[in-house]
Structures are given as C-alpha cells and as structure tokens.
Scaffold this motif. Sequence first.
Motif, PDB file in Angstrom:
ATOM      1  N   THR A 211       0.838  -1.203   0.000  1.00 50.88           N
ATOM      2  CA  THR A 211       0.000   0.000   0.000  1.00 50.88           C
ATOM      3  C   THR A 211       0.870   1.249   0.000  1.00 50.88           C
ATOM      4  OG1 THR A 211      -1.782  -1.124   1.173  1.00 50.88           O
ATOM      5  CG2 THR A 211      -1.769   1.280   1.264  1.00 50.88           C
ATOM      6  N   TRP A 213       1.948   5.052   0.695  1.00 52.92           N
ATOM      7  CA  TRP A 213       1.714   6.242   1.505  1.00 52.92           C
ATOM      8  C   TRP A 213       2.592   7.358   0.936  1.00 52.92           C
ATOM      9  CZ3 TRP A 213       1.696   5.235   7.546  1.00 52.92           C
ATOM     10  CH2 TRP A 213       0.610   4.409   7.862  1.00 52.92           C
ATOM     11  N   PRO A 307      -0.236  -0.294  10.776  1.00 51.76           N
ATOM     12  CA  PRO A 307      -0.284   1.121  10.389  1.00 51.76           C
ATOM     13  C   PRO A 307      -0.172   2.062  11.581  1.00 51.76           C
ATOM     14  CG  PRO A 307      -2.450   0.106  10.188  1.00 51.76           C
ATOM     15  CD  PRO A 307      -1.492  -0.992  10.449  1.00 51.76           C
ATOM     16  N   ARG A 311       2.514   5.102  11.917  1.00 50.96           N
ATOM     17  CA  ARG A 311       2.134   6.494  12.172  1.00 50.96           C
ATOM     18  C   ARG A 311       2.851   7.038  13.409  1.00 50.96           C
ATOM     19  NH1 ARG A 311      -3.095   4.165  11.669  1.00 50.96           N
ATOM     20  NH2 ARG A 311      -3.880   4.252   9.525  1.00 50.96           N
ATOM     21  N   GLU A 331      -2.640   8.277   2.674  1.00 47.75           N
ATOM     22  CA  GLU A 331      -2.687   6.817   2.607  1.00 47.75           C
ATOM     23  C   GLU A 331      -3.532   6.425   1.396  1.00 47.75           C
ATOM     24  OE1 GLU A 331      -3.898   5.162   6.350  1.00 47.75           O
ATOM     25  OE2 GLU A 331      -2.681   6.572   7.506  1.00 47.75           O
TER      26      GLU A 331
END
Length: 440
Positions: A211, A213, A307, A311, A331
């Motif tokens: 994924t 970011w 996640p 963060r 994101e």
Amino acid sequence: MALSHLLLYTLFIFSIIISIQSSSSSSEDTPITRFQQYLRFITTHPNPNYTAPISFLLNQAQTIGLTTRTIEIVSNKPILLLTWLGSNPNIPSILFNSHLDSVPAESDKWIHPPFSAHRTINGNIYARGAQDDKCIGVQYLEAIRNLKSRGFVPLRTIHISYVPEEEIGGFDGMMKFADSSEFRDLNLGFAMDEGQANPGDEFRVFYADRTPWELVIKAKGAPGHGAKLYDNSAMENLMKSVELISKFRETQFDFVKAGRFANSEVISVNPVYLKGGTVTSSGFVMNMQPSEAEAGYDLRLPPMTDPDVMRKRIDEEWAPSIRNMTYTVKEKGMLRDHLGRPLMTPTNDSNPWWSIFKQAVEATGAKLAKPEILASTTDSRFIRNLGIPVLGFSPMSNTPILLHDHNEFLEDTVFMKGIEVYESVISALSSFEGVSGQVI
C-alpha cells in the motif's frame, strides 16, 4: 542481358508474393491480430481514449456470445462488464479483471512505435500495454471463445471487467466500482487480476499488494544570516529527519540484501524531493538560512505492517513537533480489510480457490513460482478489502519485466500459451462446486 532481365523478373514476382502475403496477414482474424488491434488503441494518461477499445471489446464479446453492460459511475470513465451465465447462477461467481488504461510512452526511445503493435520476425509484439495489462484482457476472451467452441458450460457465472484509471490509483475506476450496488450484485466468490512477467520459466502469482503512503514532512525555524549558528533551524531539523529516515531505509534494505525478505515484504521508503532555501531571479541566496524546508517520500507498506506503529514512528521520530516539525500522510489504500484483517489472500489448503487454481495451471504443464506480495499496487486491493480472495496473475514466463519501461513487448508464443492456461483456469474455477460462499 538475358540474365539481367531474368533477375528483374524474379525480383518482380518476389515482390508480388510478399505483397500478397502481407495483405493476407493484415486481413487475418486470429488471436494474435486481435491482440495487436487492442494494443493499437491509445489509452495513455493524461487523456486515455476509452471509447475505441470498449467498442472493440463489445464487438468481440457479442461475437463470442457474452452479455455486455457498460457502467459509468464517474463521467467519461466507463467500466465494461462482460458475463457468461453459469448453469447455477445462484452460487458465487468468478471475476476476471483487467484495466483499460496505460502509462505514457516516450516514442523516440522505442525501437518500434509504441502503439503500432509491431510484430518482429521472432514474434515479439512491441506496444505500450503489451504486458501491463492488455494481454490478459484479450486472453480472457480468447480462452472463453475456445471453451465455448468445445461446448463447455460453466457451473458458476463468469464475469470479465475492464476498468479505467488503474494506472493513476484506480480511485475513479475499481475503487468506486467495488463500492457500488452493481458490484455487490455480482455475488463474487473469487477474483483474478493482473500480475507480472517472469524472466524465469515459472509463472509468478501474487496474493497481496503493498500500500502506498505519500509522506511530506516540513520543518520551520528562525531565518537569519548564513554565517550564524542556530539551534533548531529549519534546514537542520529537516536534515535530522532525513538522516533518521535514511537509517530506517537502510535497515529495511539490509533485510533484502541478506535474503531474509523479498523486496515486496519490507517497507520501502524513498525520497522523491527536497525543498528549501531562499530563491531570487538569480538563484539561491547563499548567505540566508531559510525559515522553512520540506521533503517528500514515497512509502510502500506490505499488508503485515501495523499502520498505527508506522504512524507513531512518523509522529515521534521522523517529524516530531518538539523540533518544529509537521507532516502529512496520504494513505492511498488500506492495509486491513473490512474486518480488520491484513489484505492478503491465503495461498495454502485453507483456501480451496488456491488449490483449484494451482492444479489448473499445472495441468497445462506450467509451473508456479513461490507466491509473492506485489511490490507496487493493483486494483486487487479494492476487491480484497471486501473479503473476497484475489490472485494477481499474468501468465508470462521467460519474459523480461518491461511494464512502464521503454520497448515493452510480449512474444507471440507466450501470449498464446497464456490463452491455454486461462482455458484451464477458467474451466476449473467455474466448475468448482465445493464452496457456496466467499472464502478468505
């Protein structure tokens, strides 16, 4: 003189034969020529032409005998859905997805024009999208054409989707489609999407995506003379963060170099820009320290990443407020599905779809490589987010990986082998009786 006339006559006859063969070849209607025709549609961003390829696909679908539907959730960004109704349409169906769009091509850096679909004497077909992923879009149809010609009738309904915008994130394509009532009405039990080529003799298969970011960190500090030493100047604070991020990147890369993880199994962090300084028409002012500085990073997170931990690292280490730092994170996708589970499709006996797929591929004499996480992203993530198992698969072995590269090509024999593989896969998956609901 007679010999000269004979030579000229021979060359004349030869040119006529070549002309006839060329004319005959161009008028052929074969899987290869249909693939070439599909490749010639210019569907590159920023202004992809979706009308022409959809018209072509609709024509092919009608020739084969598939029902068709065009869905336009976002204006001028159509989704084409083709359907082969199964003998038991009440049980979950199968979806085969591909995308219509492609990335741009720098024509002057190609050995053959990128939208000519030129086929060389050794069978290489050069075109943007040859690997990514117009190949599977045609292979699905050719496989179904062959199955129908043999009288095969699927138990499960088979859907083929052609979606826009995948190359720019899929947000106006599959993301919105997957969130629609039209998608829910498909009653999917399993789906397949694009994969990648393999220079080796095995087919690659993907059970998850990373994924992306987009991280932007900003630093502020007191401006002043370039000769003065400041605590917490903007550039000093930014460079501290750059060093910390670089160390994290090195640690992740060390895992790859040591062979402990594949590239797609670690968190990649790559700087994409640095911005700072005081600029005038004559350039940077060298005796001034700027009050603001900024850096941008591309992060790719595998689905097993927490996640919240990521963060926290950004908030406390990479861009802490105590150093006058701020940050934004975009994101571009989820790491967890609707039930909070990592977005991964099992590739073991716990997933019956996997076993059926694997056996179908091997029945053609082909081999599967060890299942992988895709280093980048595909539309699969939007489907997995719904709890539907998805495998990424483009049957291209002994083929250099050229997606988004100059001189993208696919050999004709590899393309034809892919049709054979999909015949086996489509017939096996659509005949599977063992699951009545979704499996993940």
